[in-house]
Write an enzyme that holds these catalytic residues in place. Structure first.
Site, PDB file in Angstrom:
ATOM      1  N   ARG A   1       1.205   4.395  -1.336  1.00 16.03           N
ATOM      2  CA  ARG A   1       0.106   3.616  -1.450  1.00 16.03           C
ATOM      3  C   ARG A   1      -0.168   2.859  -0.154  1.00 16.03           C
ATOM      4  NH1 ARG A   1      -1.862  -1.363  -5.055  1.00 16.03           N
ATOM      5  NH2 ARG A   1      -3.522  -0.142  -6.377  1.00 16.03           N
TER       6      ARG A   1
ATOM      7  N   GLN B   1       7.082   2.014  -8.558  1.00 13.64           N
ATOM      8  CA  GLN B   1       6.622   1.578  -7.074  1.00 13.64           C
ATOM      9  C   GLN B   1       7.619   0.884  -6.565  1.00 13.64           C
ATOM     10  OE1 GLN B   1       3.880  -1.734  -6.247  1.00 13.64           O
ATOM     11  NE2 GLN B   1       2.618  -0.321  -4.980  1.00 13.64           N
TER      12      GLN B   1
ATOM     13  N   TYR C   1       3.227  -5.499   3.148  1.00 11.80           N
ATOM     14  CA  TYR C   1       4.519  -5.494   2.931  1.00 11.80           C
ATOM     15  C   TYR C   1       5.296  -4.782   4.140  1.00 11.80           C
ATOM     16  CZ  TYR C   1       3.268  -8.061  -1.115  1.00 11.80           C
ATOM     17  OH  TYR C   1       2.753  -9.023  -1.945  1.00 11.80           O
TER      18      TYR C   1
ATOM     19  N   GLY D   1      -6.578  -1.787 -12.147  1.00 15.05           N
ATOM     20  CA  GLY D   1      -5.615  -3.083 -12.063  1.00 15.05           C
ATOM     21  C   GLY D   1      -5.844  -4.139 -13.175  1.00 15.05           C
TER      22      GLY D   1
HETATM   23  C1  LIG Z   1      -1.871  -9.717 -10.969  1.00 13.45           C
HETATM   24  C2  LIG Z   1      -1.698  -8.807  -9.946  1.00 13.45           C
HETATM   25  C3  LIG Z   1      -0.589  -8.110  -9.373  1.00 13.45           C
HETATM   26  C4  LIG Z   1      -0.604  -7.137  -8.677  1.00 13.45           C
HETATM   27  N1  LIG Z   1       0.705  -6.592  -8.014  1.00 13.45           N
HETATM   28  C5  LIG Z   1       0.571  -5.443  -7.430  1.00 13.45           C
HETATM   29  C6  LIG Z   1       1.944  -4.676  -7.159  1.00 13.45           C
HETATM   30  O1  LIG Z   1       2.823  -5.181  -7.578  1.00 13.45           O
HETATM   31  N2  LIG Z   1       1.523  -3.663  -6.215  1.00 13.45           N
HETATM   32  C7  LIG Z   1       0.589  -3.406  -5.606  1.00 13.45           C
HETATM   33  O2  LIG Z   1       0.648  -2.504  -4.966  1.00 13.45           O
HETATM   34  N3  LIG Z   1      -0.571  -3.865  -5.944  1.00 13.45           N
HETATM   35  C8  LIG Z   1      -0.699  -4.883  -6.653  1.00 13.45           C
HETATM   36  N4  LIG Z   1      -1.876  -5.545  -7.044  1.00 13.45           N
HETATM   37  C9  LIG Z   1      -2.913  -4.920  -6.555  1.00 13.45           C
HETATM   38  C10 LIG Z   1      -3.698  -4.003  -7.593  1.00 13.45           C
HETATM   39  O3  LIG Z   1      -2.772  -2.815  -7.866  1.00 13.45           O
HETATM   40  C11 LIG Z   1      -5.008  -3.600  -7.284  1.00 13.45           C
HETATM   41  O4  LIG Z   1      -4.905  -3.035  -6.070  1.00 13.45           O
HETATM   42  C12 LIG Z   1      -6.178  -4.497  -7.456  1.00 13.45           C
HETATM   43  O5  LIG Z   1      -6.096  -5.329  -8.452  1.00 13.45           O
HETATM   44  C13 LIG Z   1      -7.531  -4.090  -7.353  1.00 13.45           C
HETATM   45  O6  LIG Z   1      -7.595  -3.305  -8.424  1.00 13.45           O
HETATM   46  P1  LIG Z   1      -8.902  -3.547  -9.465  1.00 13.45           P
HETATM   47  O7  LIG Z   1      -9.853  -4.076  -8.844  1.00 13.45           O
HETATM   48  O8  LIG Z   1      -8.676  -2.695 -10.559  1.00 13.45           O
HETATM   49  O9  LIG Z   1      -7.867  -4.599 -10.307  1.00 13.45           O
HETATM   50  C14 LIG Z   1      -1.808  -6.680  -7.941  1.00 13.45           C
HETATM   51  C15 LIG Z   1      -2.970  -7.153  -8.213  1.00 13.45           C
HETATM   52  C16 LIG Z   1      -3.033  -8.016  -9.477  1.00 13.45           C
HETATM   53  C17 LIG Z   1      -4.307  -8.833  -9.814  1.00 13.45           C
END
Ligand SMILES: Cc1cc2nc3c(=O)[nH]c(=O)nc-3n(C[C@H](O)[C@H](O)[C@H](O)COP(=O)(O)O)c2cc1C
Length: 376
Positions: A240, A110, A193, A334
């Protein structure tokens, strides 16, 4: 076959997403974990172990989207996140990609430029972070070992003649990702971002070719994507978006129009996948969001794009139902992947999922990172 196993069959079926042969529809969402080696923001053995634990496509993720990875020092916004631009970082990422490939897995990088979500302490020569316009975000970051939260710094507006240099940063990072052995890239156009700062009216007050009309505000994201196609085939490039807001900026005022346009333009480039954050945080889905997502899905598919990857708040049965209803081709998980390295296996077996510990999401060592066990 139990009812649960029956329910998740659509989720465990194979998929071709552009050039990525995805063994199941279970993808791992990008997750910043802030554990790169310092100095230099370099991936190392601990990171390789973490990704390898999740990389067996039959038991873990069919495709891993790496944690957000800055494309330059200017693109960095948080302490301890990795980069993909220096030779040392490329060598570090080879440990990760080799470990994933040894498990038979796939991993895409990414690519991340944070724009205004940064702090002078992280920027080259302590300068201001860059943004479409000099508007400070109502957001925090952490800049050092203490992991204490600090408000982000006031940014400066990028000069028009600096924009080709920003595009070059993406091109260079795309090449570095290729040299590091990744299977593709995902351009981070989501979550407040840089590329989203350009797209969103509330953060972009420019009056040049990169501001004003929707076409102008979307221009940088499309030009960046095009630049990476000098390096990668479009079928190994994804993008994304977070069309429904993410708490960082005011929500988009016309999400169907904005993201319908972006998805059409990305589809015309023949991108392998579009990755959509459909729900952020714990916000509930509402009936009003469905037409927006339908517009995006249709725009991307009908203009020549590949797979639609849904993300946000899914569990096994809801993800499987979404795929069975043809509202997603795959689902990225995630938080569930933080605490369940063998997530697909648990879905298959109808097993309980382990809870994640928010206290160890960012920073630290092995604890809460490589210490979540798979089922025996
Ligand atoms: C600890 C953490 C770190 C994350 N880091 C990123 C990231 O580096 N890039 C990104 O696009 N989204 C990031 N996200 C968002 C996740 O990719 C995802 O969109 C979000 O957790 C919702 O999905 P989930 O309900 O399956 O957790 C992060 C989320 C969490 C909880």
């Amino acid at each position: 076959m139990t009812e649960t196993q029956h329910d998740v069959r659509s989720l465990l079926a194979p998929l071709t997403a552009g050039a990525l042969k995805s063994a199941t529809r279970v993808w791992m969402a990008p997750l910043t974990r802030s554990r790169s080696r310092q100095p230099g923001d370099i991936p190392w053995e601990l990171n390789a172990e973490y990704y390898a634990q999740r990389a067996d496509p039959a038991r873990g993720a069919a495709v891993i989207v790496s944690e957000a990875t800055q494309i330059s020092q200017q693109g960095k916004g948080y302490a301890f996140t990795p980069g993909v631009y220096s030779p040392e970082q490329v060598e570090g990422w080879k440990l990760v990609t080799n470990a994933v490939h040894e498990q038979g897995g796939l991993i895409v990088a990414q690519l991340w430029h944070v724009g205004r979500i940064s702090h002078t302490a992280l920027q080259p020569n302590g300068g201001k972070p860059v943004a479409p316009s000099a508007i400070r975000a109502n957001s925090h970051t952490y800049v050092d070992d203490s992991m204490g939260r600090k408000p982000v710094s006031e940014p400066r507006a990028l000069e028009l003649d600096e924009i080709p240099g920003v595009i070059d940063q993406y091109r260079h990072a795309a090449q570095a990702a290729k040299d590091a052995g990744f299977d593709g890239i995902e351009i981070h156009g989501a979550n407040g971002y840089l590329l989203q700062q350009f797209l969103r009216r509330s953060t972009n007050k420019r009056t040049d070719a990169y501001g004003g009309s929707l076409e102008n505000r979307a221009r940088l994201g499309i030009e960046v994507t095009r630049a990476t196609l000098d390096v990668w085939g479009a079928d190994r490039v994804g993008y994304r978006i977070s069309p429904l807001g993410e708490g960082m900026d005011d929500p988009d005022d016309h999400p169907s129009e904005t993201y319908g346009y972006v998805s059409t333009e990305l589809g015309k480039l023949g991108l392998g996948f579009l990755h959509v954050v459909e729900q952020f945080g714990d916000a509930a889905r509402t009936p009003e969001t469905e037409p927006v997502l339908a517009t995006i899905r249709q725009a991307f598919r009908e203009s020549g794009g590949g797979a639609y990857i849904a993300n946000g708040g899914y569990d096994g049965p809801t993800a499987a139902a979404r795929i069975a209803d043809d509202k997603a081709d795959a689902v990225a998980f995630g938080k569930a992947f933080i605490s369940n390295p063998d997530l697909a296996d648990r879905f298959r077996r109808g097993a309980d999922l382990a809870e994640w510990d928010r206290g160890t999401f960012y920073g630290g060592g092995a604890e809460g990172y490589t210490t979540y066990p798979a089922l025996s």
